[in-house]
Design a protein around this motif. Structure first.
Motif, PDB file in Angstrom:
ATOM      1  N   LEU A 129     -17.174   7.198 -16.370  1.00 33.12           N
ATOM      2  CA  LEU A 129     -17.775   6.296 -15.572  1.00 33.12           C
ATOM      3  C   LEU A 129     -16.761   6.160 -14.357  1.00 33.12           C
ATOM      4  O   LEU A 129     -15.743   5.697 -14.526  1.00 33.12           O
ATOM      5  N   GLU A 130     -17.045   6.365 -13.332  1.00 29.77           N
ATOM      6  CA  GLU A 130     -16.179   6.471 -11.976  1.00 29.77           C
ATOM      7  C   GLU A 130     -16.515   5.307 -11.000  1.00 29.77           C
ATOM      8  O   GLU A 130     -17.556   4.839 -10.960  1.00 29.77           O
ATOM      9  N   ARG A 131     -15.381   4.745 -10.755  1.00 28.03           N
ATOM     10  CA  ARG A 131     -15.693   3.374  -9.869  1.00 28.03           C
ATOM     11  C   ARG A 131     -14.541   3.700  -8.601  1.00 28.03           C
ATOM     12  O   ARG A 131     -13.770   4.430  -8.542  1.00 28.03           O
ATOM     13  N   TYR A 132     -14.545   2.768  -7.698  1.00 26.61           N
ATOM     14  CA  TYR A 132     -14.011   2.753  -6.416  1.00 26.61           C
ATOM     15  C   TYR A 132     -13.360   1.377  -5.975  1.00 26.61           C
ATOM     16  O   TYR A 132     -14.051   0.718  -5.958  1.00 26.61           O
ATOM     17  N   GLY A 133     -11.936   1.614  -5.734  1.00 24.44           N
ATOM     18  CA  GLY A 133     -11.316   0.527  -5.229  1.00 24.44           C
ATOM     19  C   GLY A 133     -10.233   0.872  -4.464  1.00 24.44           C
ATOM     20  O   GLY A 133     -10.013   1.910  -4.357  1.00 24.44           O
ATOM     21  N   MET A 134      -9.391  -0.074  -4.225  1.00 28.05           N
ATOM     22  CA  MET A 134      -8.174   0.074  -3.577  1.00 28.05           C
ATOM     23  C   MET A 134      -7.202  -1.190  -3.369  1.00 28.05           C
ATOM     24  O   MET A 134      -7.931  -2.170  -3.803  1.00 28.05           O
ATOM     25  N   THR A 135      -6.038  -0.923  -3.290  1.00 30.16           N
ATOM     26  CA  THR A 135      -5.167  -2.233  -3.521  1.00 30.16           C
ATOM     27  C   THR A 135      -5.758  -3.482  -2.615  1.00 30.16           C
ATOM     28  O   THR A 135      -5.473  -4.491  -3.191  1.00 30.16           O
ATOM     29  N   GLU A 136      -6.020  -3.225  -1.427  1.00 27.80           N
ATOM     30  CA  GLU A 136      -6.632  -4.441  -0.749  1.00 27.80           C
ATOM     31  C   GLU A 136      -7.798  -5.299  -1.140  1.00 27.80           C
ATOM     32  O   GLU A 136      -8.027  -6.415  -1.027  1.00 27.80           O
ATOM     33  N   GLY A 194     -14.012  11.028   2.033  1.00 27.08           N
ATOM     34  CA  GLY A 194     -12.675  11.259   2.473  1.00 27.08           C
ATOM     35  C   GLY A 194     -12.160  10.065   3.143  1.00 27.08           C
ATOM     36  O   GLY A 194     -12.890   9.061   3.441  1.00 27.08           O
ATOM     37  N   ARG A 195     -10.699   9.787   3.578  1.00 32.50           N
ATOM     38  CA  ARG A 195     -10.098   8.949   4.256  1.00 32.50           C
ATOM     39  C   ARG A 195     -10.492   9.327   5.703  1.00 32.50           C
ATOM     40  O   ARG A 195     -10.659  10.349   6.006  1.00 32.50           O
ATOM     41  N   GLY A 196     -10.607   8.176   6.394  1.00 30.36           N
ATOM     42  CA  GLY A 196     -10.929   8.280   7.851  1.00 30.36           C
ATOM     43  C   GLY A 196      -9.968   9.196   8.668  1.00 30.36           C
ATOM     44  O   GLY A 196      -9.936  10.011   9.419  1.00 30.36           O
ATOM     45  N   THR A 252       0.839  -1.100   0.099  1.00 33.36           N
ATOM     46  CA  THR A 252      -0.172  -0.165  -0.006  1.00 33.36           C
ATOM     47  C   THR A 252       0.826   1.366   0.029  1.00 33.36           C
ATOM     48  O   THR A 252       1.948   1.123   0.347  1.00 33.36           O
ATOM     49  N   SER A 253       0.194   2.409  -0.424  1.00 30.08           N
ATOM     50  CA  SER A 253       0.942   3.493  -0.746  1.00 30.08           C
ATOM     51  C   SER A 253       1.694   4.027   0.597  1.00 30.08           C
ATOM     52  O   SER A 253       2.706   4.706   0.918  1.00 30.08           O
ATOM     53  N   GLY A 254       0.836   3.888   1.817  1.00 36.74           N
ATOM     54  CA  GLY A 254       1.477   4.015   3.112  1.00 36.74           C
ATOM     55  C   GLY A 254       1.586   5.454   3.447  1.00 36.74           C
ATOM     56  O   GLY A 254       2.770   5.836   3.407  1.00 36.74           O
ATOM     57  N   TYR A 274       2.810  -1.068 -11.601  1.00 40.83           N
ATOM     58  CA  TYR A 274       3.197  -1.344 -10.363  1.00 40.83           C
ATOM     59  C   TYR A 274       1.982  -1.217  -9.428  1.00 40.83           C
ATOM     60  O   TYR A 274       1.981  -1.498  -8.366  1.00 40.83           O
ATOM     61  N   HIS A 275       0.671  -0.632  -9.922  1.00 44.57           N
ATOM     62  CA  HIS A 275      -0.376  -0.446  -8.977  1.00 44.57           C
ATOM     63  C   HIS A 275      -1.448  -1.054  -9.589  1.00 44.57           C
ATOM     64  O   HIS A 275      -1.661  -1.588 -10.616  1.00 44.57           O
ATOM     65  N   THR A 276      -2.634  -1.183  -8.497  1.00 40.66           N
ATOM     66  CA  THR A 276      -3.651  -2.148  -8.786  1.00 40.66           C
ATOM     67  C   THR A 276      -4.412  -1.693  -9.960  1.00 40.66           C
ATOM     68  O   THR A 276      -5.004  -2.280 -10.919  1.00 40.66           O
ATOM     69  N   ALA A 285     -20.289  10.561  -7.264  1.00 42.49           N
ATOM     70  CA  ALA A 285     -20.469   9.377  -6.655  1.00 42.49           C
ATOM     71  C   ALA A 285     -19.737   8.284  -7.359  1.00 42.49           C
ATOM     72  O   ALA A 285     -19.317   8.501  -8.698  1.00 42.49           O
ATOM     73  N   VAL A 286     -19.607   7.245  -6.442  1.00 44.38           N
ATOM     74  CA  VAL A 286     -18.507   5.973  -7.039  1.00 44.38           C
ATOM     75  C   VAL A 286     -19.394   4.772  -7.550  1.00 44.38           C
ATOM     76  O   VAL A 286     -18.779   3.798  -7.957  1.00 44.38           O
ATOM     77  N   GLY A 287     -20.639   4.963  -7.598  1.00 37.68           N
ATOM     78  CA  GLY A 287     -21.608   4.170  -8.040  1.00 37.68           C
ATOM     79  C   GLY A 287     -22.159   3.090  -7.041  1.00 37.68           C
ATOM     80  O   GLY A 287     -22.278   3.313  -5.898  1.00 37.68           O
ATOM     81  N   GLY A 292     -11.414   2.127   5.626  1.00 41.01           N
ATOM     82  CA  GLY A 292     -10.618   3.393   6.232  1.00 41.01           C
ATOM     83  C   GLY A 292     -10.961   4.592   5.390  1.00 41.01           C
ATOM     84  O   GLY A 292     -10.674   5.743   5.566  1.00 41.01           O
ATOM     85  N   ASP A 293     -12.189   4.296   4.419  1.00 40.00           N
ATOM     86  CA  ASP A 293     -12.959   5.530   3.668  1.00 40.00           C
ATOM     87  C   ASP A 293     -13.980   5.655   4.377  1.00 40.00           C
ATOM     88  O   ASP A 293     -14.620   4.937   4.681  1.00 40.00           O
ATOM     89  N   LEU A 294     -14.255   6.874   4.645  1.00 43.10           N
ATOM     90  CA  LEU A 294     -15.652   7.536   5.085  1.00 43.10           C
ATOM     91  C   LEU A 294     -16.564   7.760   3.815  1.00 43.10           C
ATOM     92  O   LEU A 294     -16.211   8.327   2.807  1.00 43.10           O
TER      93      LEU A 294
END
Ligand code: AMP
Length: 509
Positions: A297-304, A396-398, A163-165, A206-208, A321-323, A381-383
């Motif tokens: 088309l906006e989508r939402y995800g994360m490395t995990e 946003g991020r928590g 993760t980008s940490g 190198y990223h998801t 909105a991320v759908g 960790g996202d609100l």
């Protein structure tokens, strides 16, 4: 056939004569070529001692051979571990010490530095340069094409992505064969990918986003990709007439909009523009639609988790909105303190569960346990909130939540109001230590120049629109917001930079 991603990919290839990847320099690799080269490289990896479950750490520039190295690693039963090309040797030392790969592949220019790190854990080192040359390619030339794909279970690891940490140490997210394949197939259906698709691929691999969303979805569809080494607005516009899809981070769309060459005609042959990895401003969404006729088309995800939600292919793509949750994936909003599920429109922690969600953090069982609920939901960790129509919105991020005088302030609500003020390009709202309030709401704003509002004008515009406790105590101006390569605003850098903004003068001196 086993659950190895490579086996499943091979089975999905209907026409091996089609182009899988092309470069702007004119190189073309067919699916048949891709299978053959993955075979050669898998033989090299096995000969270098890569055994099932071994990590192969890779820090190389984007190229067709770099992409094949990912597939070859998985084919050989290994665990692919791509590393951001920006990492320094000191940073590599941490990742390599943590992941203990049996082989490290790096740019020839880094060979000596990497070899010193590799020696500490007894790892081998091979090289691969930006043009696809190096010791690995040399060895692959002499290796046979045929390679029996190593059987793997769906739950075995295919990749570890750190993760980008931005706070604390970066963590290795363990992704299984099933995680990656299920998400590729889900997105293929959701976004109607097929063999006639041509994706403009300008993301890092190198990223998801660039590796799994872009490459896996295209390859599992039998479509093709055009690899650009990096974002280039002119090149992307020039490619649009022979492409069908662009996947980008919001910055791509902002920059393309600044180019006069973007119009309806240029984008006429495109069928889909996807955005993710950072919030796409509603304003950008609307401008893009007005200029090109396409709704991003906006989508939402994360490395995990790979991808969790997506605006619909058919149906309303809501700006900001991320759908909706993707099929087979559950999304819920909970109270961050009590974990109690919240109702529609209530803001809380976004939690997700599904076949896309990772297995845990590499060698961090306590961290892993802390981020999963007993019923298997992952705490992102996202609100955010889920609206009446079921669309997910991220606020946003928590860790970016501002707590001022005991009140929670969600930065996005303030940013949306500031961004709507004429003359404002964009903004970032952060919490800065404040002796009276704990944190002071602070806005960092980028203006468009001529006639743009000053601090007093922005505060006046917000007055009456937001509750008093949400109003920024200060508005600061920058020429641009600090962003990482995936287009994410680095609020931690802003917090560091302005950490003493509200510090009381030292009365003793
Ligand atoms: P990464 O693990 O680098 O892919 O970063 C994942 C994080 O990026 C998520 O947890 C979100 O905070 C953010 N993110 C990804 N997609 C979006 C989006 N469409 N809108 C807002 N934030 C996003």
């Amino acid at each position: 056939m086993t659950a190895n991603l490579f086996d499943r990919l091979e089975r999905a290839i209907a026409d091996p004569t089609r182009a899988a990847i092309a470069t702007t320099a004119g190189n073309v690799l067919t699916y048949a070529g891709l299978l053959a080269q993955a075979g050669r490289l898998a033989n090299v990896l096995a000969a270098r001692g890569v055994k099932p479950g071994d990590r192969v750490a890779v820090q190389v520039e984007k190229s067709i051979p770099a992409m094949i190295l990912y597939l070859a690693t998985v084919r050989a039963g290994g665990v692919y571990l791509p590393l951001n090309t920006a990492y320094t040797l000191a940073e590599l030392d941490y990742f390599i010490g943590d992941a203990e790969p049996s082989l490290i592949v790096c740019d020839p220019a880094r060979r000596d530095g990497v070899a010193a790190i590799a020696a500490k854990i007894g790892a081998g080192v091979e090289t691969l340069d930006a043009q696809g040359g190096g010791s690995l390619t040399e060895a692959a030339r002499l290796a046979p094409e045929s390679f029996p794909t190593v059987p793997r279970a769906g739950d075995d690891l295919a990749a570890i992505l750190y993760t980008s940490g931005t706070t604390g140490r970066s963590k290795g997210a363990m992704l299984t064969h099933d995680n990656l394949v299920s998400n590729a197939l889900t997105l293929r259906e959701a976004w109607r990918f097929g063999p006639d698709d041509v994706l403009i691929h300008a993301l890092p691999i190198y990223h998801t986003h660039g590796l799994f969303v872009a490459c896996n979805v295209t390859l599992f569809s039998g479509g093709s990709m055009i690899f650009l080494p990096k974002f280039d607005a002119g090149e992307i516009l020039a490619l649009m007439p022979r492409a069908t899809v662009l996947m980008g981070v919001p910055t791509f769309y902002v920059r393309l909009l600044q180019n006069a060459g973007l119009d309806r005609q240029t984008a006429a042959g495109m069928r889909l523009f996807v955005s993710g990895s950072a919030p796409l401003l509603a304003e950008t969404h609307r401008e893009w639609r007005a200029r090109t006729g396409h709704a991003i088309l906006e989508r939402y995800g994360m490395t995990e988790t790979n991808m969790n939600t997506s605006n619909p292919y058919d149906g309303e793509r809501v700006p900001g909105a991320v759908g909706l949750p993707l099929p087979g994936i559950a999304v819920r909003i909970t109270d961050p303190e009590t974990a109690r599920p919240l109702g529609r429109n209530d803001i809380g922690m976004i939690e997700v569960k599904g076949p896309n969600v990772f297995k845990g953090y590499w060698r961090m069982p306590d961290k892993t346990a802390a981020e999963f609920r007993p019923d298997g939901f992952f705490i992102t960790g996202d609100l955010g909130k889920i609206d009446d129509d079921g669309y997910v919105h991220i606020v946003g991020r928590g860790k970016d939540l501002v707590i001022t005088g005991g009140f929670n302030v969600y930065p996005k609500e303030i940013e949306d109001q500031i961004d709507a003020i004429p003359g404002v390009v964009e903004s970032a709202v952060i919490g800065v230590p404040h002796a009276d309030f704990g944190e002071g709401v602070t806005a960092v704003v980028v203006r468009s120049g001529e006639g743009a509002p000053d601090e007093a004008a922005i505060l006046a515009a917000l007055d009456g629109r937001l509750a008093k406790f949400k109003l920024p105590k200060r508005v600061l101006f920058l020429d641009e917001l600090p962003r990482n390569t995936m287009g994410k605003v680095q609020k931690n850098l802003l917090r560091d930079r302005f950490a003493t903004l509200y510090a009381r003068p030292d009365r003793a001196s």
